[in-house]
Write an enzyme that holds these catalytic residues in place. Structure first.
Site, PDB file in Angstrom:
ATOM      1  N   GLY A 249      67.392 -35.464 -55.189  1.00  0.00           N
ATOM      2  CA  GLY A 249      68.498 -36.256 -54.641  1.00  0.00           C
ATOM      3  C   GLY A 249      69.731 -35.406 -54.380  1.00  0.00           C
ATOM      4  O   GLY A 249      70.428 -35.591 -53.383  1.00  0.00           O
ATOM      5  N   GLU A 266      67.718 -43.073 -54.570  1.00  0.00           N
ATOM      6  CA  GLU A 266      67.109 -43.817 -55.687  1.00  0.00           C
ATOM      7  C   GLU A 266      66.461 -42.777 -56.582  1.00  0.00           C
ATOM      8  O   GLU A 266      65.327 -42.355 -56.354  1.00  0.00           O
ATOM      9  CB  GLU A 266      66.057 -44.793 -55.161  1.00  0.00           C
ATOM     10  CG  GLU A 266      66.606 -45.873 -54.245  1.00  0.00           C
ATOM     11  CD  GLU A 266      67.352 -46.975 -54.996  1.00  0.00           C
ATOM     12  OE1 GLU A 266      67.416 -46.923 -56.244  1.00  0.00           O
ATOM     13  OE2 GLU A 266      67.886 -47.865 -54.323  1.00  0.00           O
ATOM     14  N   CYS A 300      60.565 -45.236 -62.700  1.00  0.00           N
ATOM     15  CA  CYS A 300      61.974 -44.852 -62.789  1.00  0.00           C
ATOM     16  C   CYS A 300      62.677 -45.746 -63.798  1.00  0.00           C
ATOM     17  O   CYS A 300      63.669 -45.364 -64.395  1.00  0.00           O
ATOM     18  CB  CYS A 300      62.633 -44.958 -61.421  1.00  0.00           C
ATOM     19  SG  CYS A 300      62.311 -46.515 -60.613  1.00  0.00           S
TER      20      CYS A 300
HETATM   21  P1  NAD Z   1      60.221 -35.539 -56.565  1.00  0.00           P
HETATM   22  O1  NAD Z   1      61.690 -35.433 -56.559  1.00  0.00           O
HETATM   23  O2  NAD Z   1      59.434 -34.387 -57.033  1.00  0.00           O
HETATM   24  O3  NAD Z   1      59.685 -35.879 -55.096  1.00  0.00           O
HETATM   25  C1  NAD Z   1      60.061 -37.065 -54.421  1.00  0.00           C
HETATM   26  C2  NAD Z   1      59.954 -36.839 -52.927  1.00  0.00           C
HETATM   27  O4  NAD Z   1      60.985 -35.942 -52.511  1.00  0.00           O
HETATM   28  C3  NAD Z   1      58.646 -36.218 -52.458  1.00  0.00           C
HETATM   29  O5  NAD Z   1      58.247 -36.843 -51.270  1.00  0.00           O
HETATM   30  C4  NAD Z   1      59.015 -34.759 -52.228  1.00  0.00           C
HETATM   31  O6  NAD Z   1      58.207 -34.114 -51.282  1.00  0.00           O
HETATM   32  C5  NAD Z   1      60.438 -34.885 -51.726  1.00  0.00           C
HETATM   33  N1  NAD Z   1      61.298 -33.723 -51.956  1.00  0.00           N
HETATM   34  C6  NAD Z   1      61.305 -32.891 -53.013  1.00  0.00           C
HETATM   35  N2  NAD Z   1      62.290 -31.974 -52.897  1.00  0.00           N
HETATM   36  C7  NAD Z   1      62.928 -32.247 -51.736  1.00  0.00           C
HETATM   37  C8  NAD Z   1      64.029 -31.659 -51.046  1.00  0.00           C
HETATM   38  N3  NAD Z   1      64.671 -30.600 -51.543  1.00  0.00           N
HETATM   39  N4  NAD Z   1      64.420 -32.210 -49.875  1.00  0.00           N
HETATM   40  C9  NAD Z   1      63.794 -33.277 -49.363  1.00  0.00           C
HETATM   41  N5  NAD Z   1      62.726 -33.862 -49.956  1.00  0.00           N
HETATM   42  C10 NAD Z   1      62.303 -33.355 -51.130  1.00  0.00           C
HETATM   43  O7  NAD Z   1      59.878 -36.856 -57.440  1.00  0.00           O
HETATM   44  P2  NAD Z   1      58.470 -37.397 -57.926  1.00  0.00           P
HETATM   45  O8  NAD Z   1      57.974 -36.536 -59.029  1.00  0.00           O
HETATM   46  O9  NAD Z   1      57.585 -37.693 -56.766  1.00  0.00           O
HETATM   47  O10 NAD Z   1      58.918 -38.822 -58.518  1.00  0.00           O
HETATM   48  C11 NAD Z   1      59.431 -39.019 -59.795  1.00  0.00           C
HETATM   49  C12 NAD Z   1      60.930 -39.178 -59.759  1.00  0.00           C
HETATM   50  O11 NAD Z   1      61.313 -40.202 -58.861  1.00  0.00           O
HETATM   51  C13 NAD Z   1      61.491 -39.601 -61.105  1.00  0.00           C
HETATM   52  O12 NAD Z   1      62.666 -38.892 -61.352  1.00  0.00           O
HETATM   53  C14 NAD Z   1      61.782 -41.075 -60.917  1.00  0.00           C
HETATM   54  O13 NAD Z   1      62.743 -41.602 -61.792  1.00  0.00           O
HETATM   55  C15 NAD Z   1      62.217 -41.098 -59.497  1.00  0.00           C
HETATM   56  N6  NAD Z   1      62.096 -42.437 -58.912  1.00  0.00           N
HETATM   57  C16 NAD Z   1      63.234 -43.159 -58.753  1.00  0.00           C
HETATM   58  C17 NAD Z   1      63.147 -44.454 -58.259  1.00  0.00           C
HETATM   59  C18 NAD Z   1      64.377 -45.298 -58.104  1.00  0.00           C
HETATM   60  O14 NAD Z   1      64.298 -46.288 -57.415  1.00  0.00           O
HETATM   61  N7  NAD Z   1      65.493 -44.938 -58.691  1.00  0.00           N
HETATM   62  C19 NAD Z   1      61.912 -44.994 -57.894  1.00  0.00           C
HETATM   63  C20 NAD Z   1      60.775 -44.198 -58.058  1.00  0.00           C
HETATM   64  C21 NAD Z   1      60.883 -42.919 -58.562  1.00  0.00           C
END
Ligand code: NAD
Length: 513
Positions: A249, A266, A300
């Site tokens: 994020g 999120e 999450c």
């Molecule tokens: P992640 O951050 O590893 O990846 C999420 C997505 O982001 C993937 O599609 C990935 O390819 C992309 N991504 C990664 N680095 C990026 C960058 N630098 N620029 C653009 N895109 C990028 O997360 P994950 O392991 O897939 O999911 C788990 C995390 O997601 C946990 O921290 C969880 O709390 C969070 N989550 C939050 C919510 C919410 O609504 N707050 C919902 C679901 C999951």
């Protein structure tokens, strides 16, 4: 792979490894050499392979979407809603198959897999109603014979980056609203769960085609973070809605912010339930255990911390220990099991590392964790849910470990409990278990929980689509799904119309020629 899964893959049209991107009418093969095997964490078997799209292919998809926006925005909103209604219907018809694939590809229980598809159906229903309620306000002008109002226009291309743990629902929360708002969508699903995304795209595509809608309204691009980075830096994408870790994020926010685009974030949570001396302990137990071990602690909104009043601390700890002894771990497709695997072996390594870090900081495990090996656990992704007594300030407690590790913290008065609950960098979900009105209302007041979600006598996980969903602080501040979350997918315009015969200026300023 069982025959049933093979049938489901066929049914959902996801066997073609060359499908790297789709513009809503057509699928495209990729010139990229990168092919990735998608392996189920449930049994360690390869489900299918996918190819990642290249930057040029991403670019071509964006250009198609840009063109489609010009016609899609002309379709009246209730007609756009009708198309979303049909998507909801097709999801209903495919709920069993898609829900099973969610469970098999991601590892969550079958019930949760079905539940995730149900959330998609629910948001489609919500969006249909919304398509007739994209209201703006009218206001009284300070000038005579003038009319003032606000209206909402679609933004354009919405980039959707999703996480592995809700591989399909998060897309629908964004896409269903964005479509009725008149936007077009480009989805980059998690590289860990692209197959369910391909299945969803087939479903949406069938409806768009059936209605003779130009291609480009619903697009999918398979890839890893590089596609996400392209989207974040792309001025053709006015809004990037990104769900994932706080690390991700921050990167997305910096890139989108640098071009003054909009982002909807999120991100991670570190959710706590406060269990007061006035709590119903049996109810609290269900909320706490489901919150901590549901989806193997990979929501999450998973419950990571229990903040328990000293007078009920020991009794509740004993209840928890005995409940954890009953938890059945195994194949999530078997409905007798409560908990399935983690997403992959990297996640297992992070879980084991967190346990070590917790011990090193002084955490005392009352239910020990560990990796499960062999037999039904041969994928190497199954772990034991565990419980540790800790202090809130431990570094590991301040960090979101995406695994079933539950921390117990003791408190003596409510102000202290609220301070502990708020004393983490994240601000997604929170709950209090109490039958005392003062405790409940204090928790919900401005002096209470600082999270986006605050519940009374309900755990931290399992939100409904009707409310706006999201959190504060390092959770990113975004709101999705119900309530007025739709406004982020539109641009607001204030209009003032002068129907008088003069041109009076605001604030009484005189400017005579
Ligand atoms: P992640 O951050 O590893 O990846 C999420 C997505 O982001 C993937 O599609 C990935 O390819 C992309 N991504 C990664 N680095 C990026 C960058 N630098 N620029 C653009 N895109 C990028 O997360 P994950 O392991 O897939 O999911 C788990 C995390 O997601 C946990 O921290 C969880 O709390 C969070 N989550 C939050 C919510 C919410 O609504 N707050 C919902 C679901 C999951």
């Amino acid at each position: 792979m069982s025959l049933a899964i093979k049938d489901i893959l066929d049914h959902l049209h996801i066997n073609d490894i060359n499908d790297a991107f789709s513009t809503g009418n057509q699928w495209g093969s990729s010139a990229n050499a990168v092919t990735k095997d998608i392996v189920s964490p449930t049994d360690g078997k390869k489900i299918a392979s996918v190819k990642y799209a290249t930057a040029d292919e991403y670019n071509a998809v964006i250009e198609t979407a840009k063109k489609a926006f010009k016609t899609w925005r002309q379709v009246p909103a209730p007609k756009r809603g009708e198309i979303v209604r049909q998507i909801g219907e097709l999801l209903r018809e495919n709920k069993k198959q898609l829900g099973t694939l969610v469970s098999y590809e991601m590892g969550k229980s079958l019930q949760e897999g079905y539940g995730e598809v149900q959330e998609m159906i629910d948001i489609c229903d919500f969006a249909v109603g919304l398509s007739r309620q994209l209201y703006g306000l009218t206001m009284h002008s300070e000038r005579p014979e003038h009319r003032m109002y606000e209206q909402y226009h679609p933004l354009g291309i919405i980039g959707i980056i999703s996480a592995f743990n809700f591989p399909v629902a998060v897309w629908s929360w964004n896409a269903a609203l964005a479509w009725v708002c008149g936007d077009v969508c480009i989805w980059k699903p998690s590289e860990k769960t692209p197959l369910t995304a391909i299945a969803c795209q087939h479903i949406a595509q069938e409806v768009f085609k059936r209605n003779n809608i130009e291609e480009g309204v619903s697009c999918l691009v398979i890839g890893d973070r590089q596609i996400g980075e392209l989207m974040s830096n792309d001025t053709r994408v006015p809004l990037v809605s990104a769900t994932g870790s706080t690390r991700m994020g921050k990167a997305v926010s910096a890139a989108v912010g640098a071009r003054l685009g909009k982002s909807l974030l999120e991100l991670g949570g570190n959710n706590a339930i406060i269990i007061t001396e006035n709590a119903d302990l049996d109810m609290s137990l269900i909320g706490a255990v489901f919150g901590a071990v549901g989806t193997a602690g990979q929501r999450c909104t998973s419950t990571r911390r229990l903040i328990i009043h000293e007078s009920v601390y020991e009794a509740f700890k004993q209840k928890l220990v005995s409940a954890y002894g009953q938890i059945k771990i195994g194949d999530p497709l078997d409905e007798n099991n409560h908990m399935g695997p983690l997403i992959d072996q990297d996640a297992v390594a992070l879980y084991l590392d967190s346990i070590e870090k917790c011990k090193a900081e002084g955490g005392r495990f009352v239910v020990e964790g560990g990796k499960l090996e062999g037999g039904a656990y041969s994928s190497g992704c199954y772990v034991k849910p565990c419980i540790a007594e800790v202090e809130n300030h431990f570094k590991i407690v301040q960090h979101e470990t995406f695994a079933p590790i539950l921390y117990l913290i003791k408190y003596s008065d409510l102000d202290e409990a609220i301070e502990l609950q708020n004393g983490v960098p994240q601000g997604l979900s929170s709950a209090i278990m109490t039958n005392n009105l003062r405790e409940a209302e204090t928790f919900l007041s401005y002096a209470g929980s600082d999270c986006g979600i605050a519940n009374v006598n309900i755990g931290t996980s399992g939100a409904e689509i009707g409310g706006a969903f999201g959190g504060e602080k390092e959770t990113g501040g975004g709101r999705e799904s119900g309530s007025d979350a739709w406004k982020v997918y539109m641009r607001r315009q204030t209009n003032t119309i002068n129907y008088s015969k003069t041109l009076p200026l605001a604030q009484g300023i005189k400017f005579d020629l």
